[in-house]
Design a protein around this motif. Structure first.
Motif, PDB file in Angstrom:
ATOM      1  N   UNK A 183     -35.065  -1.218  -4.586  1.00  0.00           N
ATOM      2  CA  UNK A 183     -33.185  -0.004  -4.513  1.00  0.00           C
ATOM      3  C   UNK A 183     -33.017  -0.995  -3.111  1.00  0.00           C
ATOM      4  N   UNK A 184     -33.734  -0.252  -2.135  1.00  0.00           N
ATOM      5  CA  UNK A 184     -33.210  -0.799  -0.530  1.00  0.00           C
ATOM      6  C   UNK A 184     -33.134  -2.175  -0.183  1.00  0.00           C
ATOM      7  N   UNK A 185     -34.519  -3.227  -0.911  1.00  0.00           N
ATOM      8  CA  UNK A 185     -34.772  -4.370  -0.126  1.00  0.00           C
ATOM      9  C   UNK A 185     -33.743  -4.901  -1.403  1.00  0.00           C
ATOM     10  N   UNK A 186     -32.943  -4.605  -2.225  1.00  0.00           N
ATOM     11  CA  UNK A 186     -31.423  -5.438  -2.674  1.00  0.00           C
ATOM     12  C   UNK A 186     -30.962  -5.422  -2.327  1.00  0.00           C
ATOM     13  N   UNK A 187     -30.801  -3.699  -1.531  1.00  0.00           N
ATOM     14  CA  UNK A 187     -29.452  -4.146  -0.923  1.00  0.00           C
ATOM     15  C   UNK A 187     -29.658  -5.294   0.666  1.00  0.00           C
ATOM     16  N   UNK A 188     -30.692  -5.134   1.759  1.00  0.00           N
ATOM     17  CA  UNK A 188     -30.663  -5.598   2.259  1.00  0.00           C
ATOM     18  C   UNK A 188     -31.346  -7.008   2.263  1.00  0.00           C
ATOM     19  N   UNK A 189     -31.538  -7.515   1.013  1.00  0.00           N
ATOM     20  CA  UNK A 189     -30.963  -9.027   0.769  1.00  0.00           C
ATOM     21  C   UNK A 189     -29.890  -9.461   0.815  1.00  0.00           C
ATOM     22  N   UNK A 190     -28.532  -9.137   0.237  1.00  0.00           N
ATOM     23  CA  UNK A 190     -27.560  -9.363   0.042  1.00  0.00           C
ATOM     24  C   UNK A 190     -27.514  -9.469   1.047  1.00  0.00           C
ATOM     25  N   UNK A 191     -27.263  -8.426   2.052  1.00  0.00           N
ATOM     26  CA  UNK A 191     -26.713  -8.015   3.426  1.00  0.00           C
ATOM     27  C   UNK A 191     -27.155  -9.427   4.624  1.00  0.00           C
ATOM     28  N   UNK A 192     -28.447  -9.993   3.993  1.00  0.00           N
ATOM     29  CA  UNK A 192     -28.727 -10.754   4.740  1.00  0.00           C
ATOM     30  C   UNK A 192     -28.878 -11.909   4.396  1.00  0.00           C
ATOM     31  N   UNK A 193     -28.273 -12.395   3.650  1.00  0.00           N
ATOM     32  CA  UNK A 193     -28.109 -13.109   2.845  1.00  0.00           C
ATOM     33  C   UNK A 193     -26.881 -13.614   3.576  1.00  0.00           C
ATOM     34  N   UNK A 194     -25.643 -12.691   3.288  1.00  0.00           N
ATOM     35  CA  UNK A 194     -24.409 -12.533   3.261  1.00  0.00           C
ATOM     36  C   UNK A 194     -23.777 -13.259   4.817  1.00  0.00           C
ATOM     37  N   UNK A 195     -25.315 -12.193   6.177  1.00  0.00           N
ATOM     38  CA  UNK A 195     -24.833 -12.182   6.989  1.00  0.00           C
ATOM     39  C   UNK A 195     -25.619 -13.306   7.761  1.00  0.00           C
ATOM     40  N   UNK A 196     -26.087 -14.404   7.318  1.00  0.00           N
ATOM     41  CA  UNK A 196     -27.232 -15.607   7.550  1.00  0.00           C
ATOM     42  C   UNK A 196     -26.341 -16.941   6.821  1.00  0.00           C
ATOM     43  N   UNK A 197     -26.783 -17.974   7.751  1.00  0.00           N
ATOM     44  CA  UNK A 197     -26.825 -19.338   7.793  1.00  0.00           C
ATOM     45  C   UNK A 197     -27.613 -19.873   7.933  1.00  0.00           C
ATOM     46  N   UNK A 198     -28.221 -20.631   6.460  1.00  0.00           N
ATOM     47  CA  UNK A 198     -29.716 -21.135   6.849  1.00  0.00           C
ATOM     48  C   UNK A 198     -30.929 -20.660   7.735  1.00  0.00           C
ATOM     49  N   UNK A 199     -30.646 -19.589   6.915  1.00  0.00           N
ATOM     50  CA  UNK A 199     -31.782 -18.770   7.088  1.00  0.00           C
ATOM     51  C   UNK A 199     -32.283 -17.262   8.584  1.00  0.00           C
ATOM     52  N   UNK A 200     -30.727 -17.896   8.990  1.00  0.00           N
ATOM     53  CA  UNK A 200     -30.867 -17.373  10.155  1.00  0.00           C
ATOM     54  C   UNK A 200     -29.667 -16.406  10.881  1.00  0.00           C
TER      55      UNK A 200
END
Lengths: 283, 329
Positions: free
Chosen positions: B290-307
């Motif tokens: 549950x926590x990882x799903x939220x973190x993944x969405x946020x990380x993906x939204x806030x990163x460009x090309x994995x960074x």
């Protein structure tokens, strides 16, 4: 150069605010502290009852809801003077403040003029939250049996906040009233969280860090504080104003002999105990 | 006597004037009508001493987003799925986990303007006095309005930057209508969620997918149709597939595999799967996902090309002129 601070002392119901201020007064007038009294309070009515009770080895009484007295005194250490403001209110008023999300003009003034906050939280009366993350679903089966005996109205849902959410909400509201931006970590007001009635927690007498206790008992609040305040601008201490529990009717003879000024201690962030109650004033 | 005000977004029933008139009763715009409309809230006769904070603690509506949008870029995460698929339970579980001291990886809890709303849904998963039986959050009513109930979390990332996240808690019927007709009258809220959402979680109900033939087939078709709609104009927005109620035995694995392949063939750009359940299993870590799903969405939204994007250094000054946002907040 002297620097003026204003410390606002706040706490929830039954957190021992009046006991602490009564004891603090004792320490300052008997000179058993690193701070000295500069201006004594003109009007002692608010804490007089507690001072008298403690001198006779009795516990002070619960503050009446609706009383709106304020006591303030100025203390100094080296070149730093601090004005302590202690609004003597029943803890229930803090709850009322929360339920309407309405901050009265008096509270607004107290909050916006203060530069430091001392927040008293009584951990031994925190109800333990039992949810599926702490108990697991297997527990449900046990409860089914017990549930048959419970009345229907006991199962109604309350919108009231649980303890961790309550403290987070209170601090959020206070920061809002003080117009403190949440974008960068908070430097002012500096915050001391004091876990009161430390002696009732049944912990070892030394070496227990109050911050660890907070993290264990109110993890959501601890996370909120770590993410909101700048690292050097907040701390967690322990507090036992009396060092023991007193009865409201039967005097404790030893306590009377030693005098209330000899009782009580503060647990510093390092876990070290000190009898100097003024350690909570500034850091 | 009910009060009204011609100014949009002014709600005199709260006992306050949007334009700051004090005392509030003397506001020239204030209108009193003798007729009591059904459902109108009566304002208290007493003039309020003091001021309210800008949030109520309950779920937010659309106008309530403005104070948040003034302080940071708000990320709106849309929870999409059929009724009873576990959307609200997912949110309740998320809050319960945060409350018990677990963290969204990489993000620290920094407050919320909807604590009462979170507490309300998490209350269903909480044992009160160790007595009552926990239940899953009940059905989210479709009459809740055209905008879903919005739940807010303020998070601070490891670089110290504040992120405001909004989760939509919308009734499943909206998406049910939306999947067949995107312009349906009952699907306005779903369309709003899709238009404004920054990232989505699509819920697949494992219980339904393991059910009897009729139920299983219908569930799979419904989820596939919703996935079609979601992927259509998804662009770079991340989409997570959440296998809700993962504790239910997977007696018909083919259905899940087919569904999996169906979505993968649509080739959403940023896509991941998560398995969650209120039951905890140390091996599969349903709670942590549950926590990882939220973190993944946020990380993906806030990163460009994995960074991760570089942190903006916050302006630290006491000059009110330079610190405009601080005045607003």
């Amino acid at each position: 150069m002297s620097k003026a601070h204003r410390l606002l002392i706040i706490g929830g119901p039954n957190a021992g605010k009046t006991h602490y201020v009564g004891q603090l007064y004792h320490r300052l007038v008997t000179g058993r502290s690193s701070y000295r009294m500069v201006t004594a309070p003109a009007d002692l009515t608010v804490i007089q009852a507690v001072i008298d009770k403690l001198a006779s080895g009795l516990a002070g009484e619960h503050t009446q809801s609706g009383l709106n007295e304020e006591i303030s005194f100025v203390v100094a250490k080296n070149q730093t003077t601090t004005e302590l403001v202690f609004p003597d209110y029943a803890g229930e008023q803090v709850r009322a403040l929360m339920s309407g999300r309405l901050v009265s003009s008096r509270w607004q003034a107290l909050i916006s003029q203060s530069t430091e906050w001392l927040l008293l939280i009584r951990p031994d009366e925190l109800p333990v939250i039992e949810d599926i993350t702490t108990r697991g679903l297997a527990y449900v089966e046990d409860l089914k049996q017990r549930r048959k005996n419970t009345k229907k109205e006991d199962q109604s849902l309350e919108a009231e906040l649980t303890a961790p959410a309550f403290w987070v909400e209170l601090l959020q509201m206070m920061l809002y009233v003080k117009r403190t931006s949440a974008l960068s970590p908070v430097e002012e007001p500096r915050l001391t969280v004091a876990l009161s009635c430390w002696d009732t927690l049944g912990l070892a007498t030394t070496g227990i860090e109050p911050a660890a206790e907070l993290r264990q008992r109110l993890p959501l609040l601890a996370a909120f504080l770590e993410a909101t305040w700048a690292p050097g601008a907040w701390r967690v201490c322990g507090l036992s104003s009396l060092g023991q529990s007193l009865d409201p009717t039967t005097p404790d003879e030893d306590f009377v002999d030693e005098g209330p000024e000899a009782a009580g201690y503060v647990v510093l962030p390092s876990g070290e105990h000190t009898p100097d109650l003024t350690h909570l004033i500034a850091f | 006597m009910p009060l009204s005000c011609p100014i949009p977004h002014c709600y005199p029933e709260d006992g306050e004037c949007q334009q700051g008139c004090r005392p509030f009763r003397e506001c020239p715009n204030l209108q009193q009508s003798a007729v009591t409309d059904e459902g109108s809230v009566l304002a208290s006769e007493e003039e309020l001493d003091g001021r309210r904070v800008s949030w109520t603690g309950s779920v937010l509506g659309r106008t309530d987003l403005e104070p948040l949008m003034a302080r940071s870029r708000v990320l709106l995460l849309g929870l999409v799925g059929m009724e009873n698929a576990g959307k609200t339970t997912f949110l309740a579980l998320l809050y319960s986990l945060l409350r018990s001291g677990q963290a969204i990886p990489g993000y620290r809890f920094a407050g919320s303007t909807t604590l009462a709303g979170w507490e309300l849904i998490a209350g269903f998963l909480t044992f009160r006095d160790g007595y009552n039986q926990i239940t899953f959050p009940p059905h989210t009513s479709r009459n809740a309005g055209r905008v879903p109930g919005l739940l807010h979390l303020a998070l601070r990332d490891d670089a110290g930057q504040l992120v405001d996240v909004i989760f939509t808690d919308a009734p499943g019927e909206w998406f049910n209508e939306w999947r067949s007709n995107a312009q349906a009258a009952g699907a306005v809220g779903a369309a709003w969620t899709y238009e404004h959402g920054d990232g989505f979680l699509l819920f697949a109900d494992c219980e339904e997918l393991a059910g009897p033939g009729l139920q299983r087939g219908a569930a799979r078709t419904n989820i596939q149709m919703m996935a079609d709609r979601l992927v259509a104009k998804l662009g770079k927005r991340p989409l997570g597939l959440v296998w809700a109620k993962s504790d239910v035995a997977n007696v018909r694995p083919t259905v899940r595999e087919k569904l999996q392949r169906y979505i993968e063939e649509k080739q959403p750009l940023r896509y991941r799967e998560f398995a969650v359940s209120v039951k905890q299993d140390e091996a599969v870590r349903w709670h942590q996902q549950v926590l990882e799903a939220v973190a993944w969405l946020l990380d993906t939204l806030r990163t460009e090309a994995g960074e991760r994007q570089p942190a903006v250094v916050p302006a630290v000054t006491n000059d009110l002129f330079l610190l405009r946002r601080s005045v607003l907040a």
